[in-house]
Write a protein that holds these residues in place. Sequence first.
Motif, PDB file in Angstrom:
ATOM      1  N   ALA A  13      91.053  36.471   7.062  1.00  0.00           N
ATOM      2  CA  ALA A  13      90.715  36.628   8.482  1.00  0.00           C
ATOM      3  C   ALA A  13      89.770  37.808   8.654  1.00  0.00           C
ATOM      4  O   ALA A  13      89.929  38.840   8.004  1.00  0.00           O
ATOM      5  CB  ALA A  13      91.981  36.858   9.297  1.00  0.00           C
ATOM      6  N   CYS A  43      87.891  30.981  15.384  1.00  0.00           N
ATOM      7  CA  CYS A  43      89.143  31.103  16.133  1.00  0.00           C
ATOM      8  C   CYS A  43      88.947  31.840  17.447  1.00  0.00           C
ATOM      9  O   CYS A  43      89.916  32.095  18.175  1.00  0.00           O
ATOM     10  CB  CYS A  43      90.197  31.826  15.296  1.00  0.00           C
ATOM     11  N   ASP A  44      87.721  32.214  17.755  1.00  0.00           N
ATOM     12  CA  ASP A  44      87.440  32.843  19.047  1.00  0.00           C
ATOM     13  C   ASP A  44      87.257  31.712  20.058  1.00  0.00           C
ATOM     14  O   ASP A  44      86.162  31.462  20.551  1.00  0.00           O
ATOM     15  CB  ASP A  44      86.172  33.701  18.940  1.00  0.00           C
ATOM     16  N   SER A 153      96.815  30.304  22.083  1.00  0.00           N
ATOM     17  CA  SER A 153      97.379  30.228  20.739  1.00  0.00           C
ATOM     18  C   SER A 153      97.549  28.807  20.194  1.00  0.00           C
ATOM     19  O   SER A 153      97.278  28.584  19.012  1.00  0.00           O
ATOM     20  CB  SER A 153      98.702  30.990  20.692  1.00  0.00           C
ATOM     21  N   ILE A 156      94.373  27.766  18.628  1.00  0.00           N
ATOM     22  CA  ILE A 156      94.118  28.460  17.356  1.00  0.00           C
ATOM     23  C   ILE A 156      94.974  27.843  16.238  1.00  0.00           C
ATOM     24  O   ILE A 156      94.502  27.640  15.125  1.00  0.00           O
ATOM     25  CB  ILE A 156      94.387  29.973  17.502  1.00  0.00           C
ATOM     26  N   ARG A 157      96.225  27.512  16.565  1.00  0.00           N
ATOM     27  CA  ARG A 157      97.071  26.872  15.548  1.00  0.00           C
ATOM     28  C   ARG A 157      96.493  25.509  15.140  1.00  0.00           C
ATOM     29  O   ARG A 157      96.557  25.122  13.976  1.00  0.00           O
ATOM     30  CB  ARG A 157      98.506  26.717  16.071  1.00  0.00           C
ATOM     31  N   HIS A 160      93.914  26.012  12.538  1.00  0.00           N
ATOM     32  CA  HIS A 160      94.528  26.176  11.222  1.00  0.00           C
ATOM     33  C   HIS A 160      94.936  24.838  10.609  1.00  0.00           C
ATOM     34  O   HIS A 160      94.774  24.615   9.416  1.00  0.00           O
ATOM     35  CB  HIS A 160      95.775  27.076  11.315  1.00  0.00           C
ATOM     36  N   LEU A 171      88.470  33.109   8.429  1.00  0.00           N
ATOM     37  CA  LEU A 171      88.895  32.879   9.807  1.00  0.00           C
ATOM     38  C   LEU A 171      88.294  33.954  10.693  1.00  0.00           C
ATOM     39  O   LEU A 171      88.640  35.128  10.569  1.00  0.00           O
ATOM     40  CB  LEU A 171      90.423  32.927   9.914  1.00  0.00           C
ATOM     41  N   ALA A 173      88.345  35.855  13.765  1.00  0.00           N
ATOM     42  CA  ALA A 173      89.327  36.081  14.839  1.00  0.00           C
ATOM     43  C   ALA A 173      88.635  36.471  16.135  1.00  0.00           C
ATOM     44  O   ALA A 173      87.516  36.976  16.113  1.00  0.00           O
ATOM     45  CB  ALA A 173      90.287  37.184  14.417  1.00  0.00           C
ATOM     46  N   THR A 184      95.718  34.018  14.989  1.00  0.00           N
ATOM     47  CA  THR A 184      94.723  33.811  13.937  1.00  0.00           C
ATOM     48  C   THR A 184      95.218  34.394  12.619  1.00  0.00           C
ATOM     49  O   THR A 184      95.170  33.745  11.572  1.00  0.00           O
ATOM     50  CB  THR A 184      93.386  34.486  14.311  1.00  0.00           C
TER      51      THR A 184
END
Lengths: 294, 120
Positions: A13, A43-44, A153, A156-157, A160, A171, A173, A184
């Motif tokens: 990350a 992930c932003d 969140s 973001i999951r 992943h 990743l 963040a 993240t």
Amino acid sequence: MVAKTHGRAARIAIASGKGGTGKTTVSLNLAAMFGAPVQLADCDVEEPNLNLFLRCEQLTSTPVTMLIPEVDANRCTGCGACGELCQFRGIVSLGTRALVFPELCHGCGGCIRVCPSGAISENPHQIGTISVGQSRTIRLVEGRLEVGVSSVSPVIRAVHQQLRDDMPAILDAPPGTSCPVTATLLGADYVLLVTDPTPFGLHDLKLAVATARTLNLPCGVVINRAGEDQVGLYQYCQAEALPVLLSLPDDRQIAEITSRGDLVAHVLPEYGLMFTELADKLQQEVLKVAGGRA
Amino acid sequence: MKKIAFSTTGQTLGAELDPRFGRSIHFLIYDLELESTQLLDNQQSRNAAQGAGIQAAEIIVRAGADTLVTGHCGPKAFRVLDAAGIAVYNCAAPTVGEALIALRSGSLSPASSADVEGHW
Ligand code: SF4
Ligand code: SF4
């Protein structure tokens, strides 16, 4: 070959305690110089921007949905139990038929359980989109939150979940140290923190280190706009046993090239070399961690 | 129309009409029949990260008001107020007293929707 932890390729990350430290620049250039096919996860999700640089020609998109309540007007008695339970104001009843506010709902399902009349059912509601594309050796996985949605969140999951296990991943963040950053980092094996030698940079770095350590994640540092170190950034890193894996000089060309939408590692060979070295050092760091765990 | 709620920064009829609804400091409830006022605190909504308008609307509904006079009202708060049968009037008067006069003289017309996007 690429270091593996937990039986899958490493996930690194890239984070920073604040915005504007050059985190995006580091993520992109590191991915470009990784030396092997790599995944880059944006992930932003409130403001994804990596594809502005990667310009993937084709993106495959999948919606991210969350189950949110729907009220049956004929069964609702207006008892108010649902609204009393929901701390997010996702559902409100004031002696009237319950109203649902999808943007505020966190999908916990609590209101459904407390409704004495069985008036609430669940329906999928789109809260974001995951787009996957390819740009040279980089597989981009981008998360994007729907406008007005507050549940960051879960998106973001979902990013992943779209990552492949057989290829390492970087990743990117979101800035800060809030819940989305934690979401993240929870998918990562190592955290690379980007900072600069200013009082704000040091202050926010300390917060970011604390977040990473709470999650029991090893971290290293990239110092951007490295020049005169007036705040004792290097001493801090040394005292905290944080390896400084790269110092990027305060060079106007970096900003100029980045603002054109290009990667400095592609344009200027000396930077290409720096990021290749960063990739090598990271692999060693991650191997150390994997070795330590084994 | 019996109980009118005003968003206000102060505590009396002479106080400023707060242009924001959800993040208004207080609500002054004016009872038309009794000609009395009651002051409600909106601190809890103002501290809410999200859904301040909804919470403020709840305060108004629980206080038994049937009318709201405020500067601006966002979409979520409007939905709650509308469902609870509260008439919403947008008003640019500088003080609560002047807003009350404008309302009584019939120069304000009830809003049929939110007049701003969120965050009020
Ligand atoms: S599902 Fe949970 S968050 Fe959503 S409205 Fe119901 S209680 Fe609130
Ligand atoms: S708990 Fe059920 S019956 Fe009560 S207000 Fe909510 S939806 Fe209506």
